[in-house]
Design a protein around this motif. Structure first.
Motif, PDB file in Angstrom:
ATOM      1  N   TRP A   1     -11.434  24.554 -39.706  1.00  0.00           N
ATOM      2  CA  TRP A   1     -12.378  23.457 -39.512  1.00  0.00           C
ATOM      3  C   TRP A   1     -13.246  23.295 -40.766  1.00  0.00           C
ATOM      4  O   TRP A   1     -13.691  24.276 -41.350  1.00  0.00           O
ATOM      5  CB  TRP A   1     -13.287  23.755 -38.327  1.00  0.00           C
ATOM      6  CG  TRP A   1     -12.598  23.658 -37.017  1.00  0.00           C
ATOM      7  CD1 TRP A   1     -11.263  23.803 -36.769  1.00  0.00           C
ATOM      8  CD2 TRP A   1     -13.204  23.392 -35.763  1.00  0.00           C
ATOM      9  NE1 TRP A   1     -11.010  23.655 -35.445  1.00  0.00           N
ATOM     10  CE2 TRP A   1     -12.177  23.404 -34.796  1.00  0.00           C
ATOM     11  CE3 TRP A   1     -14.509  23.156 -35.352  1.00  0.00           C
ATOM     12  CZ2 TRP A   1     -12.413  23.172 -33.451  1.00  0.00           C
ATOM     13  CZ3 TRP A   1     -14.750  22.926 -34.015  1.00  0.00           C
ATOM     14  CH2 TRP A   1     -13.715  22.936 -33.075  1.00  0.00           C
TER      15      TRP A   1
ATOM     16  N   ASP B   1     -18.130  12.476 -35.042  1.00  0.00           N
ATOM     17  CA  ASP B   1     -17.539  13.782 -35.287  1.00  0.00           C
ATOM     18  C   ASP B   1     -16.413  13.602 -36.282  1.00  0.00           C
ATOM     19  O   ASP B   1     -15.479  12.813 -36.051  1.00  0.00           O
ATOM     20  CB  ASP B   1     -17.022  14.389 -33.982  1.00  0.00           C
ATOM     21  CG  ASP B   1     -16.736  15.866 -34.120  1.00  0.00           C
ATOM     22  OD1 ASP B   1     -15.763  16.199 -34.824  1.00  0.00           O
ATOM     23  OD2 ASP B   1     -17.467  16.684 -33.542  1.00  0.00           O
TER      24      ASP B   1
ATOM     25  N   ARG C   1     -14.118  15.661 -37.245  1.00  0.00           N
ATOM     26  CA  ARG C   1     -12.856  16.335 -36.924  1.00  0.00           C
ATOM     27  C   ARG C   1     -12.041  15.519 -35.928  1.00  0.00           C
ATOM     28  O   ARG C   1     -10.840  15.366 -36.063  1.00  0.00           O
ATOM     29  CB  ARG C   1     -13.127  17.722 -36.334  1.00  0.00           C
ATOM     30  CG  ARG C   1     -14.020  18.614 -37.179  1.00  0.00           C
ATOM     31  CD  ARG C   1     -14.691  19.680 -36.333  1.00  0.00           C
ATOM     32  NE  ARG C   1     -15.429  19.077 -35.228  1.00  0.00           N
ATOM     33  CZ  ARG C   1     -16.016  19.764 -34.261  1.00  0.00           C
ATOM     34  NH1 ARG C   1     -15.927  21.074 -34.260  1.00  0.00           N
ATOM     35  NH2 ARG C   1     -16.675  19.151 -33.303  1.00  0.00           N
ATOM     36  N   THR C   2     -12.720  15.001 -34.916  1.00  0.00           N
ATOM     37  CA  THR C   2     -12.026  14.325 -33.815  1.00  0.00           C
ATOM     38  C   THR C   2     -12.003  12.817 -33.967  1.00  0.00           C
ATOM     39  O   THR C   2     -11.186  12.149 -33.336  1.00  0.00           O
ATOM     40  CB  THR C   2     -12.707  14.657 -32.481  1.00  0.00           C
ATOM     41  OG1 THR C   2     -14.020  14.073 -32.472  1.00  0.00           O
ATOM     42  CG2 THR C   2     -12.831  16.160 -32.290  1.00  0.00           C
TER      43      THR C   2
ATOM     44  N   TYR D   1     -14.337  11.036 -32.810  1.00  0.00           N
ATOM     45  CA  TYR D   1     -15.141  10.516 -31.697  1.00  0.00           C
ATOM     46  C   TYR D   1     -16.505  10.074 -32.225  1.00  0.00           C
ATOM     47  O   TYR D   1     -17.135  10.787 -33.006  1.00  0.00           O
ATOM     48  CB  TYR D   1     -15.325  11.596 -30.628  1.00  0.00           C
ATOM     49  CG  TYR D   1     -16.065  11.128 -29.398  1.00  0.00           C
ATOM     50  CD1 TYR D   1     -15.394  10.508 -28.346  1.00  0.00           C
ATOM     51  CD2 TYR D   1     -17.448  11.299 -29.273  1.00  0.00           C
ATOM     52  CE1 TYR D   1     -16.069  10.081 -27.211  1.00  0.00           C
ATOM     53  CE2 TYR D   1     -18.137  10.873 -28.150  1.00  0.00           C
ATOM     54  CZ  TYR D   1     -17.432  10.264 -27.125  1.00  0.00           C
ATOM     55  OH  TYR D   1     -18.114   9.837 -26.004  1.00  0.00           O
TER      56      TYR D   1
ATOM     57  N   ALA E   1     -14.046  15.888 -26.570  1.00  0.00           N
ATOM     58  CA  ALA E   1     -13.149  15.524 -27.673  1.00  0.00           C
ATOM     59  C   ALA E   1     -12.855  16.737 -28.548  1.00  0.00           C
ATOM     60  O   ALA E   1     -11.728  16.927 -29.009  1.00  0.00           O
ATOM     61  CB  ALA E   1     -13.774  14.401 -28.503  1.00  0.00           C
ATOM     62  N   GLY E   2     -13.874  17.573 -28.784  1.00  0.00           N
ATOM     63  CA  GLY E   2     -13.694  18.772 -29.596  1.00  0.00           C
ATOM     64  C   GLY E   2     -12.743  19.763 -28.958  1.00  0.00           C
ATOM     65  O   GLY E   2     -11.890  20.357 -29.626  1.00  0.00           O
TER      66      GLY E   2
ATOM     67  N   ARG F   1     -10.372  19.085 -26.728  1.00  0.00           N
ATOM     68  CA  ARG F   1      -9.014  18.523 -26.755  1.00  0.00           C
ATOM     69  C   ARG F   1      -8.430  18.605 -28.173  1.00  0.00           C
ATOM     70  O   ARG F   1      -7.253  18.924 -28.347  1.00  0.00           O
ATOM     71  CB  ARG F   1      -9.029  17.072 -26.273  1.00  0.00           C
ATOM     72  CG  ARG F   1      -9.370  16.912 -24.784  1.00  0.00           C
ATOM     73  CD  ARG F   1      -9.279  15.461 -24.352  1.00  0.00           C
ATOM     74  NE  ARG F   1      -9.702  15.262 -22.993  1.00  0.00           N
ATOM     75  CZ  ARG F   1      -8.951  15.490 -21.918  1.00  0.00           C
ATOM     76  NH1 ARG F   1      -7.710  15.926 -22.070  1.00  0.00           N
ATOM     77  NH2 ARG F   1      -9.420  15.280 -20.701  1.00  0.00           N
ATOM     78  N   TRP F   2      -9.254  18.319 -29.171  1.00  0.00           N
ATOM     79  CA  TRP F   2      -8.797  18.361 -30.565  1.00  0.00           C
ATOM     80  C   TRP F   2      -8.388  19.773 -30.967  1.00  0.00           C
ATOM     81  O   TRP F   2      -7.340  19.984 -31.575  1.00  0.00           O
ATOM     82  CB  TRP F   2      -9.911  17.852 -31.477  1.00  0.00           C
ATOM     83  CG  TRP F   2      -9.564  17.901 -32.939  1.00  0.00           C
ATOM     84  CD1 TRP F   2      -8.898  16.959 -33.668  1.00  0.00           C
ATOM     85  CD2 TRP F   2      -9.883  18.952 -33.855  1.00  0.00           C
ATOM     86  NE1 TRP F   2      -8.783  17.352 -34.974  1.00  0.00           N
ATOM     87  CE2 TRP F   2      -9.370  18.578 -35.121  1.00  0.00           C
ATOM     88  CE3 TRP F   2     -10.537  20.177 -33.741  1.00  0.00           C
ATOM     89  CZ2 TRP F   2      -9.501  19.373 -36.252  1.00  0.00           C
ATOM     90  CZ3 TRP F   2     -10.660  20.982 -34.862  1.00  0.00           C
ATOM     91  CH2 TRP F   2     -10.151  20.569 -36.102  1.00  0.00           C
ATOM     92  N   ARG F   3      -9.242  20.729 -30.602  1.00  0.00           N
ATOM     93  CA  ARG F   3      -8.942  22.116 -30.941  1.00  0.00           C
ATOM     94  C   ARG F   3      -7.648  22.564 -30.258  1.00  0.00           C
ATOM     95  O   ARG F   3      -6.805  23.232 -30.848  1.00  0.00           O
ATOM     96  CB  ARG F   3     -10.087  23.025 -30.511  1.00  0.00           C
ATOM     97  CG  ARG F   3      -9.858  24.500 -30.812  1.00  0.00           C
ATOM     98  CD  ARG F   3     -11.073  25.328 -30.478  1.00  0.00           C
ATOM     99  NE  ARG F   3     -11.371  25.295 -29.054  1.00  0.00           N
ATOM    100  CZ  ARG F   3     -12.455  25.843 -28.521  1.00  0.00           C
ATOM    101  NH1 ARG F   3     -13.368  26.422 -29.289  1.00  0.00           N
ATOM    102  NH2 ARG F   3     -12.664  25.777 -27.222  1.00  0.00           N
TER     103      ARG F   3
ATOM    104  N   SER G   1      -5.162  20.743 -29.330  1.00  0.00           N
ATOM    105  CA  SER G   1      -3.980  20.045 -29.844  1.00  0.00           C
ATOM    106  C   SER G   1      -3.369  20.755 -31.038  1.00  0.00           C
ATOM    107  O   SER G   1      -2.202  20.566 -31.350  1.00  0.00           O
ATOM    108  CB  SER G   1      -4.340  18.607 -30.234  1.00  0.00           C
ATOM    109  OG  SER G   1      -5.169  18.595 -31.395  1.00  0.00           O
TER     110      SER G   1
END
Length: 371
Positions: free
Chosen positions: A316, A333, A335-336, A338, A357-358, A360-362, A364
């Motif tokens: 990250w 954000d 990273r995501t 969002y 969102a974080g 789910r992103w992590r 994935s």
């Protein structure tokens, strides 16, 4: 446009099927049965720490099972309500079904995200530390804004919090603050908040009204438990005591009860001044230090595994979220992707969208559940 209830209900049932598969209700029932047997043992409370772990684990497992059963029931009731409203062409009943659908959709979404929290420490309570970074007094003020944001988030969810240490900046705001969120999955949720946060605004501390960019760092660690067995030799710890103080150096304690604990091999420093006695502060500081060392040990193990596996994926980025108040209003954000256009609601604790969102992103970027 009229709601397509049949499609919505079918989607909810599909999601719940996935949740049940991931949760493995048969395994959960067996776990509950085993914990109930342990909880019913006559010598359970001979070891209070172990008893607390058993009863807490039992409570969490039952709550997890009941959430799934309850939501399945609510979806069944919604289907009946929709059929009734459509048969009678009753607008009031269909409007009630709309409201129920929205509430159920939110609850199912939360439960789906919860199933993604399967890390070793995700179920734990969390210890969060916020530190002001570059940006002078604006950064210290930003650190205080973030502290309020997280405490308000916890309040919205009914999570108990405890501010364990605060170091006030000279002009305004905070140099640093550490607080605990005592709720199941607090660490799993808040762990995605770790990183560098960036604020862009017209500085209230600049008499020329210039735009200022400032930074604050957020660290999230799981709360240590007695079963984690993190032993720290006494010769590796340096302990300093001092008087607790409030804003502006105002004394809140006339004795040297605050504790600063340094782990000599790693340089990790923990300060604690919330408790009323030096002994209590020392115990609290040791617990946080153990938590940080536990996380450090796990990070080193994970890094070694990645190196052995030839994993060269980037970690990250440091700057993970921007809060922009000028020249436009947005929190994003990085990273995501969002984002929301209402920074004030975010600073008031409305960060569930970012957390979901974080998570789910992590997830994935990791193997699917069960792999």
């Amino acid at each position: 446009m009229a709601t397509d209830f049949s499609t919505e209900i079918r989607d909810l049932r599909t999601t719940m099927t996935s949740v049940r598969e991931v949760t493995d209700l048969d395994a959960l029932a067996a776990k509950i049965s085993d914990l109930e047997a342990k909880a019913g043992a006559p010598d359970l409370w001979d070891d209070p720490d172990s008893a607390q772990q058993v009863t807490s684990a039992l409570s969490r497992a039952i709550a997890e099972r009941d959430r799934i059963v309850e939501l399945d029931g609510r979806i069944d009731e919604l289907e009946v309500l929709v059929e009734l409203g459509q048969e009678e062409n009753d607008e009031a009943t269909l409007a009630e079904a709309e409201r129920d659908l929205a509430a159920i959709r939110g609850s199912v979404g939360e439960l789906e995200v919860r199933t993604l929290l399967s890390g070793e420490y995700d179920e734990r309570a969390a210890v969060v530390t916020i530190r002001s970074g570059a940006g002078g007094v604006d950064a210290a003020d930003f650190a205080e804004m973030l502290l309020r944001m997280y405490l308000r988030w916890a309040e919205r969810h009914g999570h108990p919090t405890k501010v364990m240490d605060t170091s006030y900046a000279e002009e305004a705001g905070l140099k640093s603050a550490t607080f605990e969120v005592s709720a199941p999955y607090a660490y799993g949720n808040l762990s995605v908040e770790g990183g560098t946060h960036r604020l862009v605004r017209i500085s209230p501390f600049d008499n020329q009204g210039r735009r200022q960019t400032s930074f604050a760092a957020v660290e999230v660690i799981p709360l240590i438990e007695s079963t984690d067995h993190i032993e720290i030799p006494e010769n590796e710890i340096k302990v300093d005591v001092f008087r607790s103080s409030g804003p502006g150096g105002q004394s809140v304690n006339t004795t040297d009860s605050a504790v600063r604990m340094t782990h000599i091999p790693t340089g990790i420093v923990v300060s604690m001044q919330d408790e009323k006695s030096q002994i209590q502060n020392r115990a609290a500081a040791l617990r946080v230090l153990q938590s940080r060392l536990l996380l450090l040990r796990k990070a080193e193990e994970a890094a070694t595994k990645k190196e052995l596996a030839g994993d060269i994926k980037a970690s990250w980025g440091d700057q993970m979220r921007s809060y922009v108040l000028q020249p436009y209003q947005m929190v994003k954000d990085l990273r995501t992707g969002y984002e929301v256009g209402n920074p004030q609601s975010v600073f008031d604790g409305d960060i569930d969208g970012f957390i979901e969102a974080g998570i789910r992103w992590r997830r994935s970027g990791e193997p699917a559940l069960g792999e």
